[in-house]
Design a protein around this motif. Structure first.
Motif, short mmCIF file in Angstrom:
data_model
loop_
_atom_site.label_atom_id
_atom_site.label_comp_id
_atom_site.label_asym_id
_atom_site.label_seq_id
_atom_site.Cartn_x
_atom_site.Cartn_y
_atom_site.Cartn_z
N HIS A 52 0.83 -1.20 0.00
CA HIS A 52 0.00 0.00 0.00
C HIS A 52 0.87 1.25 0.00
O HIS A 52 0.59 2.22 -0.73
CB HIS A 52 -0.93 -0.02 1.22
N GLY A 53 1.94 1.23 0.79
CA GLY A 53 2.85 2.38 0.84
C GLY A 53 3.52 2.63 -0.50
O GLY A 53 3.69 3.79 -0.92
N VAL A 54 3.89 1.57 -1.20
CA VAL A 54 4.50 1.72 -2.53
C VAL A 54 3.49 2.34 -3.49
O VAL A 54 3.82 3.24 -4.26
CB VAL A 54 5.01 0.37 -3.06
N ILE A 55 2.25 1.87 -3.43
CA ILE A 55 1.20 2.42 -4.31
C ILE A 55 1.00 3.90 -4.01
O ILE A 55 0.94 4.73 -4.92
CB ILE A 55 -0.12 1.63 -4.16
N ARG A 56 0.94 4.26 -2.74
CA ARG A 56 0.75 5.66 -2.35
C ARG A 56 1.91 6.51 -2.86
O ARG A 56 1.69 7.59 -3.41
CB ARG A 56 0.63 5.79 -0.83
N GLN A 57 3.12 6.01 -2.70
CA GLN A 57 4.30 6.77 -3.11
C GLN A 57 4.38 6.94 -4.63
O GLN A 57 4.69 8.01 -5.13
CB GLN A 57 5.56 6.07 -2.60
N LYS A 58 4.09 5.88 -5.37
CA LYS A 58 4.30 5.91 -6.82
C LYS A 58 3.07 6.33 -7.62
O LYS A 58 3.21 6.90 -8.69
CB LYS A 58 4.79 4.55 -7.30
N LEU A 59 1.87 6.01 -7.11
CA LEU A 59 0.65 6.31 -7.87
C LEU A 59 -0.25 7.34 -7.22
O LEU A 59 -1.22 7.78 -7.81
CB LEU A 59 -0.14 5.02 -8.13
N GLY A 60 0.06 7.71 -5.97
CA GLY A 60 -0.68 8.78 -5.31
C GLY A 60 -1.75 8.31 -4.35
O GLY A 60 -2.12 7.14 -4.31
N PRO A 61 -2.29 9.27 -3.58
CA PRO A 61 -3.24 8.93 -2.53
C PRO A 61 -4.60 8.44 -3.03
O PRO A 61 -5.26 7.66 -2.35
CB PRO A 61 -3.39 10.23 -1.74
N VAL A 62 -5.02 8.86 -4.20
CA VAL A 62 -6.33 8.43 -4.71
C VAL A 62 -6.31 6.93 -5.00
O VAL A 62 -7.19 6.19 -4.57
CB VAL A 62 -6.74 9.23 -5.97
N LEU A 63 -5.28 6.46 -5.70
CA LEU A 63 -5.20 5.04 -5.99
C LEU A 63 -4.90 4.23 -4.73
O LEU A 63 -5.37 3.10 -4.59
CB LEU A 63 -4.17 4.75 -7.10
N ALA A 64 -4.17 4.82 -3.78
CA ALA A 64 -3.93 4.14 -2.51
C ALA A 64 -5.25 3.92 -1.78
O ALA A 64 -5.50 2.84 -1.23
CB ALA A 64 -2.96 4.93 -1.65
N ARG A 65 -6.11 4.91 -1.79
CA ARG A 65 -7.43 4.77 -1.14
C ARG A 65 -8.28 3.75 -1.87
O ARG A 65 -9.00 2.97 -1.24
CB ARG A 65 -8.14 6.14 -1.10
N GLN A 66 -8.20 3.72 -3.19
CA GLN A 66 -8.93 2.71 -3.95
C GLN A 66 -8.45 1.31 -3.58
O GLN A 66 -9.26 0.38 -3.46
CB GLN A 66 -8.76 2.94 -5.45
N LEU A 67 -7.14 1.17 -3.40
CA LEU A 67 -6.59 -0.12 -3.01
C LEU A 67 -7.13 -0.54 -1.64
O LEU A 67 -7.49 -1.70 -1.44
CB LEU A 67 -5.06 -0.06 -3.00
#
Length: 79
Positions: A52-67
Motif C-alpha cells: 500500500h505504501g508503494v502504491i501511495r508513493q508511486k501512484l498517489g493517494p487516490v489510488l492508494a485509497r482505492q486499493l
C-alpha cells in the motif's frame, strides 16, 4: 510469486487502468483482490501495508485509497 512481483503487478494495473477499484465481479477487481490475498499469505497485513505504501508513493493517494477499498475483507485488511 514473490512479493516484489506482486507489488509490480499492482503498479502495472494502476498505471494501465488509472484505477485499482473496479466494479465488483470485474477482472481488474478480482486480480487486485487476489494479489492482496497472495501478499497476505506471504507476509500478512505487514506486507500488505508495505505494498500500500508503494502504491501511495508511486501512484498517489487516490489510488492508494482505492486499493484500501478493494482489499476490504482480504486477510486482516479493513478498508
Amino acid at each position: 510469486m514473490n512479493p516484489a512481483d506482486l507489488i509490480n503487478q499492482l503498479l502495472a494495473i494502476g498505471t494501465k487502468e488509472q484505477a485499482l477499484l473496479a466494479p465488483r465481479g470485474s477482472e481488474v477487481r478480482g486480480r487486485v483482490q487476489s494479489i492482496g490475498a497472495a501478499l497476505d499469505e506471504a507476509g500478512g497485513k505487514e506486507l500488505m501495508l508495505r505494498a500500500h505504501g508503494v502504491i501511495r508513493q508511486k501512484l498517489g493517494p487516490v489510488l492508494a485509497r482505492q486499493l484500501e477499498a478493494a482489499w476490504d475483507g482480504v486477510g486482516d485488511w479493513l478498508g
